[in-house]
Design an enzyme around this catalytic site. Structure first.
Site, mmCIF file in Angstrom:
data_model
loop_
_atom_site.group_PDB
_atom_site.id
_atom_site.type_symbol
_atom_site.label_atom_id
_atom_site.label_comp_id
_atom_site.label_asym_id
_atom_site.label_seq_id
_atom_site.Cartn_x
_atom_site.Cartn_y
_atom_site.Cartn_z
ATOM 1 N N ARG A 1 -13.939 -6.388 -33.745
ATOM 2 C CA ARG A 1 -13.451 -5.904 -32.470
ATOM 3 C C ARG A 1 -11.799 -6.182 -32.332
ATOM 4 N NH1 ARG A 1 -14.599 -9.537 -27.473
ATOM 5 N NH2 ARG A 1 -16.523 -8.509 -27.304
ATOM 6 N N TYR A 2 -11.345 -6.977 -32.929
ATOM 7 C CA TYR A 2 -9.895 -7.223 -32.996
ATOM 8 C C TYR A 2 -9.401 -6.935 -34.429
ATOM 9 C CZ TYR A 2 -10.493 -10.098 -28.534
ATOM 10 O OH TYR A 2 -10.789 -10.471 -27.423
ATOM 11 N N ARG B 1 -9.717 -10.308 -37.016
ATOM 12 C CA ARG B 1 -10.737 -11.302 -37.204
ATOM 13 C C ARG B 1 -12.306 -10.751 -36.863
ATOM 14 N NH1 ARG B 1 -7.482 -11.122 -32.809
ATOM 15 N NH2 ARG B 1 -8.173 -12.284 -31.048
ATOM 16 N N CYS C 1 -31.010 -21.457 -31.686
ATOM 17 C CA CYS C 1 -30.236 -22.403 -31.411
ATOM 18 C C CYS C 1 -31.152 -23.795 -31.157
ATOM 19 C CB CYS C 1 -29.689 -22.311 -30.096
ATOM 20 S SG CYS C 1 -28.555 -20.629 -30.207
ATOM 21 N N CYS D 1 -29.804 -22.006 -24.044
ATOM 22 C CA CYS D 1 -29.130 -21.937 -22.681
ATOM 23 C C CYS D 1 -29.493 -20.736 -21.927
ATOM 24 C CB CYS D 1 -27.578 -21.582 -22.820
ATOM 25 S SG CYS D 1 -26.912 -23.073 -24.124
ATOM 26 N N CYS E 1 -26.924 -17.629 -21.682
ATOM 27 C CA CYS E 1 -26.466 -17.115 -22.742
ATOM 28 C C CYS E 1 -26.149 -15.868 -22.644
ATOM 29 C CB CYS E 1 -27.510 -17.461 -23.855
ATOM 30 S SG CYS E 1 -26.828 -16.833 -25.687
ATOM 31 N N ARG F 1 -25.969 -13.822 -25.412
ATOM 32 C CA ARG F 1 -26.670 -13.066 -26.419
ATOM 33 C C ARG F 1 -28.072 -13.280 -26.062
ATOM 34 N NH1 ARG F 1 -22.331 -14.760 -30.200
ATOM 35 N NH2 ARG F 1 -20.823 -13.265 -29.911
ATOM 36 N N ASP G 1 -20.365 -13.630 -18.495
ATOM 37 C CA ASP G 1 -20.046 -12.038 -18.887
ATOM 38 C C ASP G 1 -21.399 -11.545 -17.927
ATOM 39 O OD1 ASP G 1 -18.314 -11.875 -20.656
ATOM 40 O OD2 ASP G 1 -19.657 -12.930 -22.328
ATOM 41 N N ASP H 1 -14.036 -11.519 -20.551
ATOM 42 C CA ASP H 1 -14.253 -10.648 -21.637
ATOM 43 C C ASP H 1 -14.437 -9.147 -21.008
ATOM 44 O OD1 ASP H 1 -14.346 -10.177 -24.256
ATOM 45 O OD2 ASP H 1 -15.892 -11.757 -24.747
ATOM 46 N N LYS I 1 -10.864 -9.956 -24.474
ATOM 47 C CA LYS I 1 -10.587 -11.043 -23.699
ATOM 48 C C LYS I 1 -9.231 -11.137 -23.134
ATOM 49 C CE LYS I 1 -13.561 -14.397 -26.405
ATOM 50 N NZ LYS I 1 -13.551 -13.573 -27.634
#
Ligand SMILES: *Cc1c(COP(=O)(O)O)cnc(C)c1O
Ligand code: SF4
Length: 347
Positions: free
Chosen positions: A90-91, A94, A103, A107, A110, A112, A271, A308, A315
């Site tokens: 996206r950037y 990076r 995981c 969570c 989350c 995702r 988000d 974001d 961000k």
């Protein structure tokens, strides 16, 4: 299997197990875990004092996850922005590389959620090679962020293979790993893992503590091992209603992070991800928390508070309004005590 794999395998994954331990009604949670899986490690389960407390809310399924119709599964358009599966570019300089789809603890908030812990999202050999080829063919990529899921749930050999192959790419300057394992499965941070990781410097790890009660002797030891391997540690906290949406709680968390050698990096506004709406706070709440940090405690305890933007627009840091008026070459600025002070700027 190593010791940490055995511990992970002893995690609880069903509402019935929760019901037996805490005397709650499992019935409303059964449908939730069919859609969004649960896993709670023995260590993290032991940190829970009672149903509804800040650690419980982070890991125990909630019927409201299924009632959240308004929000989108992938508001950041991560899938559309993937040049190859698992890679988000996206950037300019990076990329984020999703190297794991599991995981230690799932969570409930989350971002995702749509893919983490779900079958079919595994990273195979072909995918790894495609991602490495992409990074190798783009000289502008100087920073790779391994994410997931949790990269530290890969075993040492699988993770080392990825790190070693990344290090063969000459233009790649830094590697970052995002992992919640120091918080949820500290047993994973073995001396063997740290000995391996330190061969791939410059390597940074950003972990994910959300509440002061997550800072324990065990998580402190995990962080100390990583720091002693020369790995600079940062922390990304998610601002969560009913968990840490409180200036006092957040200030204590930031201070305790510094005490275990972790530098607060980001506080994330939630988000707009489907199934997480009950955790969302107003932006004013985040700004109030930022006000309570700057000046009132160590400057190193002040992270960036970021939102974001939807659609992968990036961000953006949000700051309280410290600059009240700009007139001529005089600024009127507000200090941490709320006093308005003139500041003469250059012409
Ligand atoms: C957050 C993020 C990064 C890393 O951002 P930094 O501000 O450099 O930490 C990179 N790519 C994507 C897609 C991200 O969401
Ligand atoms: S550790 Fe990170 S990726 Fe995994 S469930 Fe939690 S927030 Fe999602």
């Amino acid at each position: 299997m190593g010791k940490w794999q055995n511990i992970l395998a002893a995690s609880i994954t069903s509402p019935e197990q929760l019901a037996r331990r805490f005397g709650i009604d499992a019935e409303p949670l059964l449908r939730v875990v069919q859609r969004y899986p649960m896993r709670i490690t023995p260590y993290y389960l032991n940190l829970i004092n009672e149903p509804g407390d800040p650690l419980w809310r982070q890991c125990v399924p909630d019927a409201r996850e299924l009632e959240d119709d308004l929000q989108q599964e992938d508001p950041l358009r991560e899938e559309i922005l993937s040049p190859v599966p698992g890679l988000i570019h996206r950037y300019p300089d990076r990329v984020v590389w999703l190297v794991s789809s599991t995981c230690a603890v799932y969570c409930r908030f989350c971002m995702r959620k749509r893919q983490v812990g779900c079958v079919g999202a595994v990273t195979g050999k072909v995918q790894i090679s495609a991602a490495l080829d992409y990074i190798a063919s783009r000289p502008e990529i100087r920073d790779v962020i391994l994410s997931g899921g949790d990269p530290l749930l890969l075993d040492d050999d699988a993770l080392e293979e990825i790190l070693a192959r990344l290090r063969q790419i000459p233009h790649l300057e830094i590697i970052r790993i995002g992992s919640r394992v120091p918080v949820t499965l500290p047993e994973r941070i073995t001396t063997r893992l740290c000995r391996m990781l330190k061969r791939y410097h410059p390597l940074y790890i950003n972990t994910h503590f959300n509440h002061p009660l997550e800072i324990t002797a065990e998580s402190a030891t995990a962080c100390a091992r990583l720091a002693d391997a020369g790995i600079p540690l940062g922390n990304q906290t998610v601002l969560l209603k009913g968990v840490n949406d409180n200036p006092g709680v957040m200030k204590r968390l930031m201070q305790l992070l510094l005490k275990i050698r972790v530098k607060p990096y980001y506080i994330h506004q939630m988000d707009l991800v489907k199934g997480t709406g009950h955790f969302r706070t107003r932006v004013e709440q985040g700004l109030e928390i930022m006000e309570s940090l700057r000046g009132h405690t160590s400057g190193m305890a002040s992270p960036y508070y970021v939102i974001d933007l939807e659609g992968g627009k990036g961000k953006v840091p949000l700051l309280p309004d410290y600059v009240k008026r700009v007139g001529g070459n005089v600024l009127l600025v507000r200090n941490y005590r709320g006093e308005m002070v003139e500041y003469g700027d250059v012409d």
